[in-house]
Design a protein around this motif. Structure first.
Motif, PDB file in Angstrom:
ATOM      1  N   ILE A  63       1.313  11.101 -47.646  1.00 44.96           N
ATOM      2  CA  ILE A  63       2.058  10.246 -46.523  1.00 44.96           C
ATOM      3  C   ILE A  63       3.571  10.603 -46.923  1.00 44.96           C
ATOM      4  O   ILE A  63       4.536  11.002 -46.285  1.00 44.96           O
ATOM      5  CB  ILE A  63       2.034   8.684 -46.756  1.00 44.96           C
ATOM      6  CG1 ILE A  63       0.433   8.305 -45.775  1.00 44.96           C
ATOM      7  CG2 ILE A  63       3.281   8.125 -45.887  1.00 44.96           C
ATOM      8  CD1 ILE A  63       0.385   6.894 -46.115  1.00 44.96           C
ATOM      9  N   LYS A  64       3.867  10.651 -48.276  1.00 45.58           N
ATOM     10  CA  LYS A  64       5.237  10.813 -48.817  1.00 45.58           C
ATOM     11  C   LYS A  64       5.642  12.236 -48.626  1.00 45.58           C
ATOM     12  O   LYS A  64       6.529  12.770 -48.094  1.00 45.58           O
ATOM     13  CB  LYS A  64       5.513  10.759 -50.194  1.00 45.58           C
ATOM     14  CG  LYS A  64       5.517   9.092 -50.409  1.00 45.58           C
ATOM     15  CD  LYS A  64       5.719   9.154 -52.055  1.00 45.58           C
ATOM     16  CE  LYS A  64       5.968   7.435 -52.319  1.00 45.58           C
ATOM     17  NZ  LYS A  64       5.218   7.165 -53.349  1.00 45.58           N
ATOM     18  N   GLU A  65       4.803  13.391 -48.717  1.00 40.13           N
ATOM     19  CA  GLU A  65       5.064  14.843 -48.365  1.00 40.13           C
ATOM     20  C   GLU A  65       5.049  15.019 -46.958  1.00 40.13           C
ATOM     21  O   GLU A  65       5.905  15.457 -46.421  1.00 40.13           O
ATOM     22  CB  GLU A  65       3.731  15.440 -48.531  1.00 40.13           C
ATOM     23  CG  GLU A  65       3.881  17.108 -48.307  1.00 40.13           C
ATOM     24  CD  GLU A  65       2.821  18.236 -48.902  1.00 40.13           C
ATOM     25  OE1 GLU A  65       2.981  19.143 -48.420  1.00 40.13           O
ATOM     26  OE2 GLU A  65       2.027  17.582 -49.595  1.00 40.13           O
ATOM     27  N   LEU A  66       4.332  14.152 -46.092  1.00 43.33           N
ATOM     28  CA  LEU A  66       4.538  14.383 -44.407  1.00 43.33           C
ATOM     29  C   LEU A  66       5.790  13.696 -44.134  1.00 43.33           C
ATOM     30  O   LEU A  66       6.445  14.204 -43.308  1.00 43.33           O
ATOM     31  CB  LEU A  66       3.441  13.678 -43.809  1.00 43.33           C
ATOM     32  CG  LEU A  66       2.055  14.466 -43.784  1.00 43.33           C
ATOM     33  CD1 LEU A  66       0.910  13.635 -43.137  1.00 43.33           C
ATOM     34  CD2 LEU A  66       2.273  15.685 -42.925  1.00 43.33           C
ATOM     35  N   GLU A  67       6.180  12.671 -44.660  1.00 42.43           N
ATOM     36  CA  GLU A  67       7.614  12.087 -44.321  1.00 42.43           C
ATOM     37  C   GLU A  67       8.619  12.975 -44.814  1.00 42.43           C
ATOM     38  O   GLU A  67       9.450  13.005 -44.019  1.00 42.43           O
ATOM     39  CB  GLU A  67       7.771  10.754 -45.032  1.00 42.43           C
ATOM     40  CG  GLU A  67       7.106   9.571 -44.377  1.00 42.43           C
ATOM     41  CD  GLU A  67       6.870   8.366 -45.251  1.00 42.43           C
ATOM     42  OE1 GLU A  67       6.539   7.260 -44.640  1.00 42.43           O
ATOM     43  OE2 GLU A  67       7.399   8.348 -46.570  1.00 42.43           O
ATOM     44  N   TRP A  68       8.403  13.664 -45.873  1.00 43.29           N
ATOM     45  CA  TRP A  68       9.488  14.446 -46.250  1.00 43.29           C
ATOM     46  C   TRP A  68       9.547  15.653 -45.256  1.00 43.29           C
ATOM     47  O   TRP A  68      10.793  15.979 -44.593  1.00 43.29           O
ATOM     48  CB  TRP A  68       9.320  15.108 -47.663  1.00 43.29           C
ATOM     49  CG  TRP A  68      10.566  15.756 -48.208  1.00 43.29           C
ATOM     50  CD1 TRP A  68      11.572  15.330 -48.808  1.00 43.29           C
ATOM     51  CD2 TRP A  68      10.672  17.334 -48.116  1.00 43.29           C
ATOM     52  NE1 TRP A  68      12.263  16.631 -48.854  1.00 43.29           N
ATOM     53  CE2 TRP A  68      11.828  17.683 -48.519  1.00 43.29           C
ATOM     54  CE3 TRP A  68       9.855  18.341 -47.269  1.00 43.29           C
ATOM     55  CZ2 TRP A  68      12.295  18.785 -48.454  1.00 43.29           C
ATOM     56  CZ3 TRP A  68      10.306  19.487 -47.311  1.00 43.29           C
ATOM     57  CH2 TRP A  68      11.549  19.928 -48.070  1.00 43.29           C
ATOM     58  N   ARG A  69       8.638  16.284 -44.888  1.00 44.83           N
ATOM     59  CA  ARG A  69       8.333  17.338 -44.143  1.00 44.83           C
ATOM     60  C   ARG A  69       8.953  17.158 -42.631  1.00 44.83           C
ATOM     61  O   ARG A  69       9.636  17.709 -41.840  1.00 44.83           O
ATOM     62  CB  ARG A  69       7.293  18.103 -44.218  1.00 44.83           C
ATOM     63  CG  ARG A  69       6.725  18.773 -45.409  1.00 44.83           C
ATOM     64  CD  ARG A  69       5.536  19.351 -45.291  1.00 44.83           C
ATOM     65  NE  ARG A  69       5.216  19.868 -46.640  1.00 44.83           N
ATOM     66  CZ  ARG A  69       5.666  20.955 -47.089  1.00 44.83           C
ATOM     67  NH1 ARG A  69       6.522  21.648 -46.617  1.00 44.83           N
ATOM     68  NH2 ARG A  69       5.320  21.283 -48.527  1.00 44.83           N
ATOM     69  N   LEU A  70       8.527  15.968 -42.107  1.00 45.36           N
ATOM     70  CA  LEU A  70       8.848  15.305 -40.630  1.00 45.36           C
ATOM     71  C   LEU A  70      10.407  15.186 -40.718  1.00 45.36           C
ATOM     72  O   LEU A  70      11.137  15.569 -39.830  1.00 45.36           O
ATOM     73  CB  LEU A  70       7.962  14.478 -40.304  1.00 45.36           C
ATOM     74  CG  LEU A  70       6.638  14.613 -40.026  1.00 45.36           C
ATOM     75  CD1 LEU A  70       5.573  13.477 -39.821  1.00 45.36           C
ATOM     76  CD2 LEU A  70       6.195  15.551 -38.902  1.00 45.36           C
ATOM     77  N   ASN A  71      10.850  14.587 -41.727  1.00 40.73           N
ATOM     78  CA  ASN A  71      12.367  14.029 -41.760  1.00 40.73           C
ATOM     79  C   ASN A  71      13.257  15.337 -41.995  1.00 40.73           C
ATOM     80  O   ASN A  71      14.047  15.451 -40.993  1.00 40.73           O
ATOM     81  CB  ASN A  71      12.564  13.313 -42.977  1.00 40.73           C
ATOM     82  CG  ASN A  71      13.848  12.827 -42.930  1.00 40.73           C
ATOM     83  OD1 ASN A  71      14.838  13.356 -42.896  1.00 40.73           O
ATOM     84  ND2 ASN A  71      13.959  11.464 -43.196  1.00 40.73           N
ATOM     85  N   PHE A  72      12.665  16.362 -42.701  1.00 39.61           N
ATOM     86  CA  PHE A  72      13.494  17.626 -42.907  1.00 39.61           C
ATOM     87  C   PHE A  72      13.476  18.579 -41.493  1.00 39.61           C
ATOM     88  O   PHE A  72      14.522  18.930 -41.118  1.00 39.61           O
ATOM     89  CB  PHE A  72      12.854  18.501 -43.954  1.00 39.61           C
ATOM     90  CG  PHE A  72      13.490  19.820 -44.162  1.00 39.61           C
ATOM     91  CD1 PHE A  72      14.553  19.919 -44.851  1.00 39.61           C
ATOM     92  CD2 PHE A  72      12.949  20.889 -43.396  1.00 39.61           C
ATOM     93  CE1 PHE A  72      15.149  21.242 -45.104  1.00 39.61           C
ATOM     94  CE2 PHE A  72      13.577  22.290 -43.644  1.00 39.61           C
ATOM     95  CZ  PHE A  72      14.575  22.486 -44.475  1.00 39.61           C
TER      96      PHE A  72
END
Length: 114
Positions: free
Chosen positions: A100-109
């Motif tokens: 979840i944290k990785e996806l959040e970072w990537r989507l936010n980026f």
């Protein structure tokens, strides 16, 4: 391939049969919470998006040619899984949290790059 509703896809992803509707209202509530998080991250319409009937399709949220369409599906399914039926194993829960944290970072980026 037939497009499934957002609710049906999330149900399948968390291990429920799409036709089993006993938890639909709870799942819709959790899905809508995740849509709020996505809106705050800059993904999708700035005004947000929410399920009202449970029949809404993914293309009602984002166009089909959105480059990270599948990652949105994964993110919503993982977040709903933790809200609805968290794993009993702390190792399994940590693995989901990390995804979840990785996806959040990537989507936010991606949202900030546009």
């Amino acid at each position: 391939m037939e497009e499934l509703s957002i609710l049906s896809d999330v149900k399948k992803a968390i291990g429920l049969m799409p036709e089993y509707d006993a938890f639909d209202q709870t799942l819709i509530m959790h899905i809508n919470s995740v849509f709020m998080i996505l809106a705050q991250m800059g993904v999708g319409d700035k005004k947000g998006f929410r399920l009202t009937t449970g029949e809404e399709m993914w293309t009602n949220f984002l166009p089909e040619d959105y480059e990270n369409f599948e990652s949105i599906k994964s993110y919503i399914a993982l977040k709903v899984r933790l809200l609805f039926d968290p794993p009993s194993s702390s190792v399994h829960k940590q693995a989901i949290d990390d995804l979840i944290k990785e996806l959040e970072w990537r989507l936010n980026f991606e949202a900030e790059s546009k």
